[in-house]
Motif scaffolding. Structure first.
Motif, PDB file in Angstrom:
ATOM      1  N   THR A  36     -48.041 -53.226 -50.456  1.00 34.33           N
ATOM      2  CA  THR A  36     -47.839 -53.419 -48.867  1.00 34.33           C
ATOM      3  C   THR A  36     -48.601 -54.366 -48.282  1.00 34.33           C
ATOM      4  O   THR A  36     -48.463 -55.187 -47.569  1.00 34.33           O
ATOM      5  N   ALA A  37     -49.973 -54.077 -48.390  1.00 34.85           N
ATOM      6  CA  ALA A  37     -50.989 -54.778 -47.723  1.00 34.85           C
ATOM      7  C   ALA A  37     -51.042 -56.334 -48.120  1.00 34.85           C
ATOM      8  O   ALA A  37     -51.250 -57.046 -47.356  1.00 34.85           O
ATOM      9  N   GLY A  38     -50.837 -56.590 -49.409  1.00 33.57           N
ATOM     10  CA  GLY A  38     -50.764 -57.853 -49.822  1.00 33.57           C
ATOM     11  C   GLY A  38     -49.694 -58.599 -49.352  1.00 33.57           C
ATOM     12  O   GLY A  38     -49.900 -59.785 -49.052  1.00 33.57           O
ATOM     13  N   SER A  39     -48.546 -57.884 -49.287  1.00 27.95           N
ATOM     14  CA  SER A  39     -47.439 -58.700 -48.882  1.00 27.95           C
ATOM     15  C   SER A  39     -47.689 -58.941 -47.238  1.00 27.95           C
ATOM     16  O   SER A  39     -47.220 -60.225 -46.885  1.00 27.95           O
ATOM     17  N   ALA A  40     -48.033 -58.217 -46.651  1.00 25.48           N
ATOM     18  CA  ALA A  40     -48.504 -58.550 -45.177  1.00 25.48           C
ATOM     19  C   ALA A  40     -49.365 -59.651 -45.001  1.00 25.48           C
ATOM     20  O   ALA A  40     -49.312 -60.628 -44.153  1.00 25.48           O
ATOM     21  N   LYS A  41     -50.515 -59.496 -45.869  1.00 25.48           N
ATOM     22  CA  LYS A  41     -51.547 -60.777 -45.817  1.00 25.48           C
ATOM     23  C   LYS A  41     -50.888 -62.053 -46.278  1.00 25.48           C
ATOM     24  O   LYS A  41     -51.127 -63.084 -45.449  1.00 25.48           O
ATOM     25  N   ALA A  42     -49.870 -61.940 -47.274  1.00 21.61           N
ATOM     26  CA  ALA A  42     -49.309 -63.248 -47.657  1.00 21.61           C
ATOM     27  C   ALA A  42     -48.447 -63.809 -46.488  1.00 21.61           C
ATOM     28  O   ALA A  42     -48.301 -64.795 -45.916  1.00 21.61           O
ATOM     29  N   ALA A  43     -47.719 -62.630 -45.619  1.00 19.93           N
ATOM     30  CA  ALA A  43     -46.678 -63.086 -44.783  1.00 19.93           C
ATOM     31  C   ALA A  43     -47.695 -63.734 -43.611  1.00 19.93           C
ATOM     32  O   ALA A  43     -47.146 -64.582 -42.803  1.00 19.93           O
ATOM     33  N   SER A  44     -48.716 -63.249 -43.392  1.00 17.69           N
ATOM     34  CA  SER A  44     -49.705 -63.837 -42.096  1.00 17.69           C
ATOM     35  C   SER A  44     -50.018 -64.988 -42.447  1.00 17.69           C
ATOM     36  O   SER A  44     -50.029 -66.015 -41.539  1.00 17.69           O
ATOM     37  N   VAL A  45     -50.563 -65.403 -43.767  1.00 14.93           N
ATOM     38  CA  VAL A  45     -50.961 -66.891 -44.015  1.00 14.93           C
ATOM     39  C   VAL A  45     -49.595 -67.632 -43.847  1.00 14.93           C
ATOM     40  O   VAL A  45     -49.532 -68.850 -43.429  1.00 14.93           O
ATOM     41  N   TRP A  46     -48.479 -67.391 -44.334  1.00 10.08           N
ATOM     42  CA  TRP A  46     -47.278 -68.512 -44.261  1.00 10.08           C
ATOM     43  C   TRP A  46     -46.996 -68.599 -42.837  1.00 10.08           C
ATOM     44  O   TRP A  46     -46.328 -69.550 -42.420  1.00 10.08           O
ATOM     45  N   ASP A  47     -47.039 -67.452 -42.026  1.00 12.17           N
ATOM     46  CA  ASP A  47     -46.819 -67.436 -40.460  1.00 12.17           C
ATOM     47  C   ASP A  47     -47.880 -68.536 -39.921  1.00 12.17           C
ATOM     48  O   ASP A  47     -47.337 -69.367 -39.124  1.00 12.17           O
ATOM     49  N   ARG A  48     -48.814 -68.901 -40.256  1.00 11.95           N
ATOM     50  CA  ARG A  48     -49.782 -69.828 -39.940  1.00 11.95           C
ATOM     51  C   ARG A  48     -49.412 -71.146 -40.238  1.00 11.95           C
ATOM     52  O   ARG A  48     -49.592 -72.063 -39.684  1.00 11.95           O
ATOM     53  N   VAL A  49     -48.928 -71.251 -41.532  1.00 13.47           N
ATOM     54  CA  VAL A  49     -48.640 -72.438 -41.964  1.00 13.47           C
ATOM     55  C   VAL A  49     -47.305 -73.035 -41.103  1.00 13.47           C
ATOM     56  O   VAL A  49     -47.090 -74.097 -40.732  1.00 13.47           O
ATOM     57  N   ALA A  50     -46.327 -71.958 -41.098  1.00 10.45           N
ATOM     58  CA  ALA A  50     -45.050 -72.370 -40.356  1.00 10.45           C
ATOM     59  C   ALA A  50     -45.245 -72.733 -38.926  1.00 10.45           C
ATOM     60  O   ALA A  50     -44.838 -73.653 -38.255  1.00 10.45           O
ATOM     61  N   ALA A  51     -46.460 -71.963 -38.281  1.00  7.00           N
ATOM     62  CA  ALA A  51     -46.724 -72.393 -36.982  1.00  7.00           C
ATOM     63  C   ALA A  51     -47.175 -73.849 -36.912  1.00  7.00           C
ATOM     64  O   ALA A  51     -47.099 -74.590 -35.927  1.00  7.00           O
ATOM     65  N   CYS A  52     -47.893 -74.362 -38.036  1.00  4.39           N
ATOM     66  CA  CYS A  52     -48.399 -75.721 -37.859  1.00  4.39           C
ATOM     67  C   CYS A  52     -47.255 -76.684 -38.353  1.00  4.39           C
ATOM     68  O   CYS A  52     -47.318 -77.724 -37.596  1.00  4.39           O
ATOM     69  N   GLU A  53     -46.324 -76.250 -39.063  1.00  4.05           N
ATOM     70  CA  GLU A  53     -45.203 -77.275 -39.676  1.00  4.05           C
ATOM     71  C   GLU A  53     -44.069 -77.254 -38.717  1.00  4.05           C
ATOM     72  O   GLU A  53     -43.726 -78.321 -38.590  1.00  4.05           O
ATOM     73  N   SER A  54     -43.786 -76.096 -37.976  1.00  8.80           N
ATOM     74  CA  SER A  54     -42.669 -76.282 -37.237  1.00  8.80           C
ATOM     75  C   SER A  54     -42.720 -75.486 -35.967  1.00  8.80           C
ATOM     76  O   SER A  54     -41.816 -74.865 -35.515  1.00  8.80           O
ATOM     77  N   SER A  55     -43.897 -75.120 -35.653  1.00  9.05           N
ATOM     78  CA  SER A  55     -44.125 -74.226 -34.323  1.00  9.05           C
ATOM     79  C   SER A  55     -43.557 -72.830 -34.683  1.00  9.05           C
ATOM     80  O   SER A  55     -43.082 -72.222 -33.657  1.00  9.05           O
ATOM     81  N   GLY A  56     -43.482 -72.350 -35.826  1.00  7.95           N
ATOM     82  CA  GLY A  56     -43.147 -71.111 -36.247  1.00  7.95           C
ATOM     83  C   GLY A  56     -41.561 -70.904 -36.026  1.00  7.95           C
ATOM     84  O   GLY A  56     -41.223 -69.902 -36.093  1.00  7.95           O
ATOM     85  N   ASN A  57     -40.697 -71.803 -36.265  1.00  6.65           N
ATOM     86  CA  ASN A  57     -39.418 -71.981 -36.054  1.00  6.65           C
ATOM     87  C   ASN A  57     -38.706 -71.783 -37.368  1.00  6.65           C
ATOM     88  O   ASN A  57     -38.665 -73.052 -37.977  1.00  6.65           O
ATOM     89  N   TRP A  58     -38.480 -70.518 -37.745  1.00  2.24           N
ATOM     90  CA  TRP A  58     -37.822 -70.328 -39.175  1.00  2.24           C
ATOM     91  C   TRP A  58     -36.553 -71.158 -39.575  1.00  2.24           C
ATOM     92  O   TRP A  58     -36.073 -71.222 -40.517  1.00  2.24           O
ATOM     93  N   SER A  59     -35.757 -71.375 -38.464  1.00  2.89           N
ATOM     94  CA  SER A  59     -34.465 -71.839 -38.505  1.00  2.89           C
ATOM     95  C   SER A  59     -34.286 -73.098 -38.206  1.00  2.89           C
ATOM     96  O   SER A  59     -33.276 -73.848 -37.678  1.00  2.89           O
ATOM     97  N   ILE A  60     -35.376 -74.014 -37.978  1.00  2.00           N
ATOM     98  CA  ILE A  60     -35.402 -75.332 -37.337  1.00  2.00           C
ATOM     99  C   ILE A  60     -34.757 -76.465 -38.310  1.00  2.00           C
ATOM    100  O   ILE A  60     -34.950 -76.425 -39.688  1.00  2.00           O
ATOM    101  N   ASN A  61     -33.864 -77.191 -37.816  1.00  2.00           N
ATOM    102  CA  ASN A  61     -33.254 -78.341 -38.169  1.00  2.00           C
ATOM    103  C   ASN A  61     -32.967 -79.608 -37.432  1.00  2.00           C
ATOM    104  O   ASN A  61     -32.188 -79.452 -36.625  1.00  2.00           O
TER     105      ASN A  61
END
Length: 214
Positions: A36-61
């Motif tokens: 669980t801790a590993g999954s949370a850590k992975a999700a956290s870094v992907w949140d940072r990538v998404a914040a950079c790529e799309s301002s954290g908008n996971w449904s952007i098009n």
């Protein structure tokens, strides 16, 4: 009260077995906590990538050829099995997008997101890279349509013939067409007057007939 069938004998559980059982359960709890801790850590870094790529908008098009929070191109989404979740990345959930991103990460490394992976500190380890037997594709390569350039066509300049020159009537010619072809001042009427001795009716000229330009 525990129920036992008439023909079943109650089993005695030794102290060692009870201790072993507790140990196994405890180990499972610990492993589960690590996962669980590993999954949370992975999700956290992907949140940072998404914040950079799309301002954290996971449904952007936005229609620029990139979709979802991690800005997948369609060929990458399909190539790494994304259609198992949704037709495009922006139509998938955050967790599904991360699952596909982890496959891309395992195949291409953080360089698939060249700028944002550095800003987010993304690595194969903290991003939970997951190998998958799927076709490889480039994440950052947008779909490009070739622009068709039409060649310009230019009309041929009209023929210029000296005043008084002789011209031969062609098939389909009229006095009006001949006057336009050779830029006769005064049009067909001037051409007719100059050839009154040859042409009695301006509506009747013949192929092969020779006319003089005024």
């Amino acid at each position: 009260m525990q129920y036992l069938s008439k023909h079943a004998a109650a089993k005695k559980v030794s102290v060692k077995q009870r201790i072993a059982g507790v140990g196994i359960a405890g180990a499972a709890t610990i492993i589960g906590g690590i996962t669980t801790a590993g999954s949370a850590k992975a999700a956290s870094v992907w949140d940072r990538v998404a914040a950079c790529e799309s301002s954290g908008n996971w449904s952007i098009n936005t229609g620029n050829g990139f979709y979802g929070g991690l800005q997948f191109v369609q060929s990458t989404w399909v190539g790494y099995g994304g259609r198992a979740y949704a037709p495009r990345a922006d139509l998938a959930t955050k967790a599904q997008q991360i699952a596909i991103a982890q496959r891309v990460l395992a195949s291409q490394g953080p360089g698939a997101w060249p700028v944002c992976s550095q800003r987010a500190g993304l690595t194969r380890a903290n991003g939970g890279a997951t190998a998958a037997p799927v076709s490889r594709s480039t994440v950052r390569k947008p779909i490009v349509t070739k622009k068709v350039v039409k060649k310009k066509t230019y009309a041929k300049p009209a023929a210029t013939v000296a005043k008084g020159a002789r011209v031969t009537v062609r098939s389909g010619d009229t006095l009006g067409k001949i006057a336009a072809r050779y830029h006769v001042a005064g049009g067909w009427k001037a051409l007719w007057r100059a050839n009154a001795a040859r042409v009695s009716n301006p509506n009747m000229i013949f192929v092969g007939q020779v006319l003089r330009l005024p």
